[in-house]
Design a protein around this motif. Structure first.
Motif, short mmCIF file in Angstrom:
data_model
loop_
_atom_site.label_atom_id
_atom_site.label_comp_id
_atom_site.label_asym_id
_atom_site.label_seq_id
_atom_site.Cartn_x
_atom_site.Cartn_y
_atom_site.Cartn_z
N ARG A 100 -12.75 -2.45 9.22
CA ARG A 100 -12.30 -2.87 10.56
C ARG A 100 -11.06 -3.75 10.51
N ARG A 101 -10.51 -4.02 9.34
CA ARG A 101 -9.33 -4.89 9.26
C ARG A 101 -8.16 -4.23 9.96
N LEU A 102 -7.27 -5.07 10.49
CA LEU A 102 -6.09 -4.56 11.19
C LEU A 102 -5.22 -3.76 10.24
N PHE A 103 -5.02 -4.27 9.03
CA PHE A 103 -4.26 -3.56 8.00
C PHE A 103 -5.08 -3.59 6.72
N ARG A 104 -5.34 -2.40 6.16
CA ARG A 104 -6.20 -2.33 4.98
C ARG A 104 -5.42 -2.60 3.70
N LEU A 105 -4.12 -2.29 3.68
CA LEU A 105 -3.32 -2.53 2.48
C LEU A 105 -2.68 -3.91 2.55
N LYS A 106 -2.63 -4.59 1.40
CA LYS A 106 -2.03 -5.93 1.40
C LYS A 106 -0.55 -5.87 1.71
N GLN A 107 0.14 -4.76 1.33
CA GLN A 107 1.55 -4.64 1.65
C GLN A 107 1.77 -4.61 3.16
N ASP A 108 0.88 -3.90 3.87
CA ASP A 108 0.99 -3.86 5.32
C ASP A 108 0.79 -5.24 5.92
N ARG A 109 -0.16 -5.99 5.36
CA ARG A 109 -0.42 -7.33 5.89
C ARG A 109 0.77 -8.25 5.65
N TRP A 110 1.40 -8.13 4.47
CA TRP A 110 2.58 -8.96 4.19
C TRP A 110 3.71 -8.65 5.18
N VAL A 111 3.94 -7.36 5.38
CA VAL A 111 5.01 -6.96 6.31
C VAL A 111 4.70 -7.46 7.72
N PHE A 112 3.43 -7.31 8.13
CA PHE A 112 3.05 -7.73 9.49
C PHE A 112 3.28 -9.23 9.68
N TRP A 113 2.78 -10.04 8.74
CA TRP A 113 2.94 -11.49 8.89
C TRP A 113 4.41 -11.91 8.80
N ALA A 114 5.19 -11.20 7.99
CA ALA A 114 6.63 -11.50 7.91
C ALA A 114 7.31 -11.20 9.24
N VAL A 115 6.98 -10.05 9.82
CA VAL A 115 7.57 -9.68 11.13
C VAL A 115 7.14 -10.67 12.20
N LEU A 116 5.85 -11.07 12.16
CA LEU A 116 5.34 -12.01 13.16
C LEU A 116 6.05 -13.37 13.02
N ALA A 117 6.21 -13.85 11.80
CA ALA A 117 6.90 -15.13 11.59
C ALA A 117 8.35 -15.04 12.04
N PHE A 118 8.98 -13.88 11.75
CA PHE A 118 10.38 -13.69 12.19
C PHE A 118 10.46 -13.71 13.71
N ALA A 119 9.51 -13.06 14.38
CA ALA A 119 9.54 -12.99 15.84
C ALA A 119 9.27 -14.35 16.47
N LEU A 120 8.39 -15.15 15.85
CA LEU A 120 8.01 -16.44 16.44
C LEU A 120 8.95 -17.58 16.07
N ILE A 121 9.55 -17.52 14.89
CA ILE A 121 10.33 -18.66 14.41
C ILE A 121 11.83 -18.38 14.40
#
Length: 356
Positions: free
Chosen positions: A18-39
């Motif tokens: 049920r995880r949003l992203f099953r691969l750790k690479q996807d999670r890294w990209v997602f959090w990087a994009v989120l940090a870029f969008a917020l900061i």
């Protein structure tokens, strides 16, 4: 080296599934994009970026997500998306107007609740009809809501033109009235509702929606409550569209009239989920990006080719022709939407630099 290596990343339990992203690479990209969008983006973005591109992209993506819940996941067709947005915008405005001291976020939430109740009312015919007949019933709501908001001045506080204006955008003492503040407010709400939608779709309720979408008779035969499942789809979809309508009125336009939520807006949201991909959360935002960026790209291209001295009316008509032709071409070549192209790109990245 394979960049998207899946070695030792095997799903072994339901929680991992049920995880949003099953691969750790996807999670890294997602959090990087989120940090870029917020900061980063609030620091480097211009007022034009926020007002003309980012805020409408986020709001339309949220509206597309709302319609995708109803149409893409639950299989219920609707052409009343703009009407639900109008209900959310005017309900939030009246909560702000008539309850002194109410917080902005609470008025948005209550506006969404009112829209959800209205959505349940409009969804009642779905228990007996489907397909094109259901489209016609939602189309009736699309014509009824702007007429009602124009006819009865109470909804717009008896404004002569029926226009409502955004209240002061302040949350927990923080001022969000600047272009970057409106962007951050919209982004925060979209992130919260996006996560919620993901959890809903991967819950038993989401599986019930997909079972009803695929074959409601078979779903009923295995014990899925069709009545409750369809009405919940209408309610939750309408809630999302109501919040999107409030953001469209307050965070994007600042002032809006009932005719601002006309049938063309409903078609625009429908195009978003068709182009982006039915039954896909990411497809809702990919489709919104296509709808927002393509006209701007065409405008910049025509200005570069013909200059400012060209007939602007002719250029606008030419842009509409190109825009429509591209949509038709895209639907023929990739009917499953941009989300499928994105999935193909990810599959190629998983194997890169190998071909197979």
């Amino acid at each position: 080296m394979i960049f998207f290596s899946q070695a030792r990343q095997i799903t072994t339990d339901y929680r991992s599934e049920r995880r949003l992203f099953r691969l750790k690479q996807d999670r890294w990209v997602f959090w990087a994009v989120l940090a870029f969008a917020l900061i980063v983006i609030p620091r480097i973005g211009t007022d034009y970026w926020f007002s003309a591109i980012l805020v409408p992209f986020l709001v339309l993506g949220l509206a597309g997500l709302g319609l995708n819940i109803l149409t893409g996941y639950a299989g219920q067709l609707s052409l009343g998306s703009a009407a639900f947005m109008a209900v959310g915008a005017f309900a939030a405005y009246n909560f702000q107007l008539r309850i002194p001291g109410i917080s902005l976020l609470l008025s948005f939430f209550l506006g969404g609740i009112v829209t959800a109740l209205f959505g349940v009312l409009i969804g009642l015919p779905s228990l007996r009809i489907k397909g094109f007949y259901l489209i016609v019933s939602t189309l009736a709501a699309q014509f009824f809501v702007p007429w009602m908001l124009t006819q009865y001045g109470w909804f717009s506080n008896y404004s002569a033109s029926g226009v409502i204006s955004a209240p002061k955008l302040e949350v927990f003492g923080q001022d969000f009235n600047t272009p970057s503040g409106r962007y951050l407010l919209t982004l925060s709400i979209v992130i919260l509702l996006g996560f919620t939608a993901h959890r809903l779709i991967h819950s038993p309720l989401g599986r019930n929606w997909m079972a009803v979408r695929d074959m409601d008779t078979a779903a009923a035969s295995i014990g899925i409550p069709i009545l409750r499942t369809k009405l919940l789809a209408f309610a939750i979809s309408s809630f999302y569209l109501g919040i999107a309508g409030a953001l469209w009125a307050f965070a994007y336009l600042g002032t809006v009239e009932p005719d601002g939520f006309d049938l063309s807006r409903s078609f625009q949201i429908l195009f978003i989920i068709i182009i982006g991909g039915l039954g896909s959360i990411s497809g809702s935002f990919l489709g919104a990006a296509f709808i927002v960026l393509l006209p701007i790209t065409l405008s910049l291209g025509s200005t570069a080719l013909f200059g400012q001295g060209a007939d602007q009316a002719l250029l606008q008509n030419l842009q509409k022709i190109i825009f429509g032709s591209l949509i038709i071409f895209f639907l023929i070549k990739e009917p499953d939407g941009l989300a499928r192209l994105w999935r193909h790109l990810r599959e190629r990245l998983k194997l890169w630099p190998l071909r197979y």
